[in-house]
Design a protein around this motif. Structure first.
Motif, short mmCIF file in Angstrom:
data_model
loop_
_atom_site.label_atom_id
_atom_site.label_comp_id
_atom_site.label_asym_id
_atom_site.label_seq_id
_atom_site.Cartn_x
_atom_site.Cartn_y
_atom_site.Cartn_z
N THR A 1 0.78 -1.24 0.00
CA THR A 1 0.00 0.00 0.00
C THR A 1 0.82 1.29 0.00
N PRO A 2 1.86 1.46 0.84
CA PRO A 2 2.59 2.75 0.82
C PRO A 2 3.16 3.09 -0.55
N LYS A 3 3.71 2.11 -1.25
CA LYS A 3 4.24 2.35 -2.59
C LYS A 3 3.11 2.72 -3.55
N MET A 4 1.98 2.03 -3.43
CA MET A 4 0.83 2.32 -4.28
C MET A 4 0.33 3.75 -4.02
N LEU A 5 0.31 4.17 -2.76
CA LEU A 5 -0.13 5.52 -2.42
C LEU A 5 0.79 6.58 -3.02
N SER A 6 2.10 6.35 -2.93
CA SER A 6 3.03 7.33 -3.50
C SER A 6 2.90 7.40 -5.02
N ASP A 7 2.58 6.26 -5.65
CA ASP A 7 2.42 6.23 -7.10
C ASP A 7 1.19 7.00 -7.58
N PHE A 8 0.17 7.10 -6.74
CA PHE A 8 -1.01 7.89 -7.10
C PHE A 8 -0.66 9.37 -7.26
N LEU A 9 0.42 9.80 -6.58
CA LEU A 9 0.78 11.22 -6.57
C LEU A 9 1.91 11.56 -7.52
N THR A 10 2.42 10.56 -8.25
CA THR A 10 3.51 10.81 -9.19
C THR A 10 3.09 10.41 -10.60
N GLU A 11 3.69 11.09 -11.58
CA GLU A 11 3.36 10.78 -12.97
C GLU A 11 4.00 9.47 -13.40
N LYS A 12 5.29 9.27 -13.02
CA LYS A 12 5.98 8.03 -13.35
C LYS A 12 6.04 7.13 -12.12
N LYS A 13 5.45 5.96 -12.25
CA LYS A 13 5.36 5.01 -11.14
C LYS A 13 6.53 4.02 -11.26
N ILE A 14 7.68 4.42 -10.72
CA ILE A 14 8.93 3.68 -10.94
C ILE A 14 9.29 2.85 -9.71
N ILE A 15 9.86 1.66 -9.95
CA ILE A 15 10.44 0.84 -8.89
C ILE A 15 11.72 0.22 -9.44
N THR A 16 12.76 0.15 -8.63
CA THR A 16 14.03 -0.42 -9.07
C THR A 16 13.92 -1.95 -9.16
N TYR A 17 14.87 -2.54 -9.87
CA TYR A 17 14.91 -4.00 -9.99
C TYR A 17 15.04 -4.66 -8.62
N ILE A 18 15.94 -4.11 -7.78
CA ILE A 18 16.14 -4.66 -6.43
C ILE A 18 14.88 -4.48 -5.60
N GLY A 19 14.29 -3.28 -5.69
CA GLY A 19 13.05 -3.01 -4.95
C GLY A 19 11.93 -3.95 -5.37
N CYS A 20 11.88 -4.25 -6.65
CA CYS A 20 10.86 -5.16 -7.17
C CYS A 20 11.08 -6.57 -6.62
N GLY A 21 12.36 -6.99 -6.60
CA GLY A 21 12.68 -8.32 -6.06
C GLY A 21 12.32 -8.44 -4.59
N VAL A 22 12.61 -7.39 -3.83
CA VAL A 22 12.27 -7.38 -2.40
C VAL A 22 10.75 -7.45 -2.21
N GLN A 23 10.02 -6.70 -3.04
CA GLN A 23 8.57 -6.70 -2.95
C GLN A 23 7.99 -8.08 -3.29
N VAL A 24 8.54 -8.73 -4.32
CA VAL A 24 8.11 -10.08 -4.68
C VAL A 24 8.33 -11.03 -3.51
N PHE A 25 9.53 -10.98 -2.91
CA PHE A 25 9.86 -11.88 -1.80
C PHE A 25 8.92 -11.66 -0.62
N LEU A 26 8.80 -10.39 -0.17
CA LEU A 26 8.00 -10.10 1.02
C LEU A 26 6.52 -10.40 0.79
N PHE A 27 6.01 -10.02 -0.39
CA PHE A 27 4.61 -10.27 -0.69
C PHE A 27 4.31 -11.77 -0.66
N CYS A 28 5.13 -12.57 -1.34
CA CYS A 28 4.91 -14.02 -1.40
C CYS A 28 5.18 -14.67 -0.04
N PHE A 29 6.10 -14.11 0.73
CA PHE A 29 6.38 -14.59 2.09
C PHE A 29 5.14 -14.47 2.97
#
Length: 314
Positions: free
Chosen positions: A77-105
């Protein structure tokens, strides 16, 4: 292993919707949902810890479920909230990997915590005299640790699954967070093995924990039907309704997303379906368990009255 195209890679989310006029209303909506989630789950944990009458297996599992729900929602949710307020909704490769791990965990952990809670209700209703013996503190600790270990294995499996993908072309993810399924869609790798791993993990998690839940409730239902008094049936059924509601909501939306065949026409719907189990479930669980549970409501009243008494004395 995919080609070495992942260094310094950034992904771009499309988000929930392309309509700019809806970004602020959606931000306010999901901010409200997240605040309710945080307050509700932290409140549930605090009440269970503060009231010694709730230091039983059922509420130990519920406190852990509240913790997982809080973490689960915070990953997304916090990342999703920040993306609502920005034009480019960017996430780094490492950040994406961390999100995949934590979400699936936390997803895997929640699956088995819900299964354990179903088993706990089965023991409480089918063998009430042996409940304290069967659901010993040692067994409860092992079951909780086991749930987190299964979740950790699921998270690592999907994170490794992502590492095996190559992202040399499109970096646009048609989603609002990093989940392995949309990542497979934008990868240039031959994703046959990755899709098999994803479906196998979803099936194993969903079916194994689902079988425990289903089997427990079949036995619970047969036990309730054998109770002669109407009042006894009502009390027995009331102890299960909160958990059954949470289970149906979580498993129903989760299995819909991961086991449903994907198609181009269904993509907009597929993007909204994860909102239910990744965001709304975490908010609804403490509300379901508190509003339908007399013991939790009584504990809340005792905690409030004790705090008022202490403030008056001081």
């Amino acid at each position: 292993m995919g080609r070495n195209c992942n260094q310094e890679t950034e992904f771009l989310f499309t988000g929930l919707t392309d309509y700019r006029m809806s970004q602020i209303p959606l931000f306010l909506l999901f901010l409200t949902i997240y605040l309710i989630t945080v307050v509700g789950n932290l409140g549930m944990i605090f009440i269970i810890r503060a009231d010694s009458r709730l230091h039983t297996p059922m509420y130990i599992f519920l406190a852990n479920l509240a913790f997982v729900d809080l973490c689960y929602s915070t990953v997304i949710t916090p990342k999703m909230l920040s993306d609502f307020l920005t034009e480019k909704k960017i996430i780094t490769y490492i950040g994406c990997g961390v999100q995949v791990f934590l979400f699936c965990f936390f997803l895997g952990t929640e699956c088995f915590l819900l299964a354990i809670m179903a088993y706990d209700r089965y023991v409480a209703i089918s063998s009430p005299l042996l409940y304290s013996v069967i659901m010993s503190p040692k067994l409860c600790v092992r079951l909780v640790i086991g749930s987190f270990l299964i979740g950790c294995v699921n998270g690592m499996t999907q994170a490794v699954n992502m590492l095996d993908l190559s992202f040399c072309g499109s970096k646009v993810i048609d989603h609002f967070f990093c989940d392995i399924s949309p990542l497979i869609s934008v990868s240039e790798s031959d994703s046959t093995i990755n899709q098999i791993i994803l479906l196998a993990s979803a099936a194993l998690l969903g079916l194994s924990s689902g079988v425990i839940v289903l089997n427990s409730y079949i036995i619970i239902l047969s036990t309730i039907l054998r109770i002669r008094s109407t009042e006894g049936k009502r009390k027995a059924f009331n102890t299960c309704t909160s958990h059954l509601t949470a289970v149906c909501f979580f498993y129903g939306t989760g299995l819909f997303v991961y086991l449903k065949p994907s198609s181009q026409d269904s993509k907009p719907k597929d993007k909204w379906a994860p909102v239910f189990y990744s965001v709304l479930t975490s908010m609804l669980n403490p509300l379901i368990y508190s509003l339908r549970n007399k013991e939790v409501k009584d504990a809340l009243r005792r905690v409030i009255s004790n705090n008022i008494h202490l403030n008056v004395v001081n």
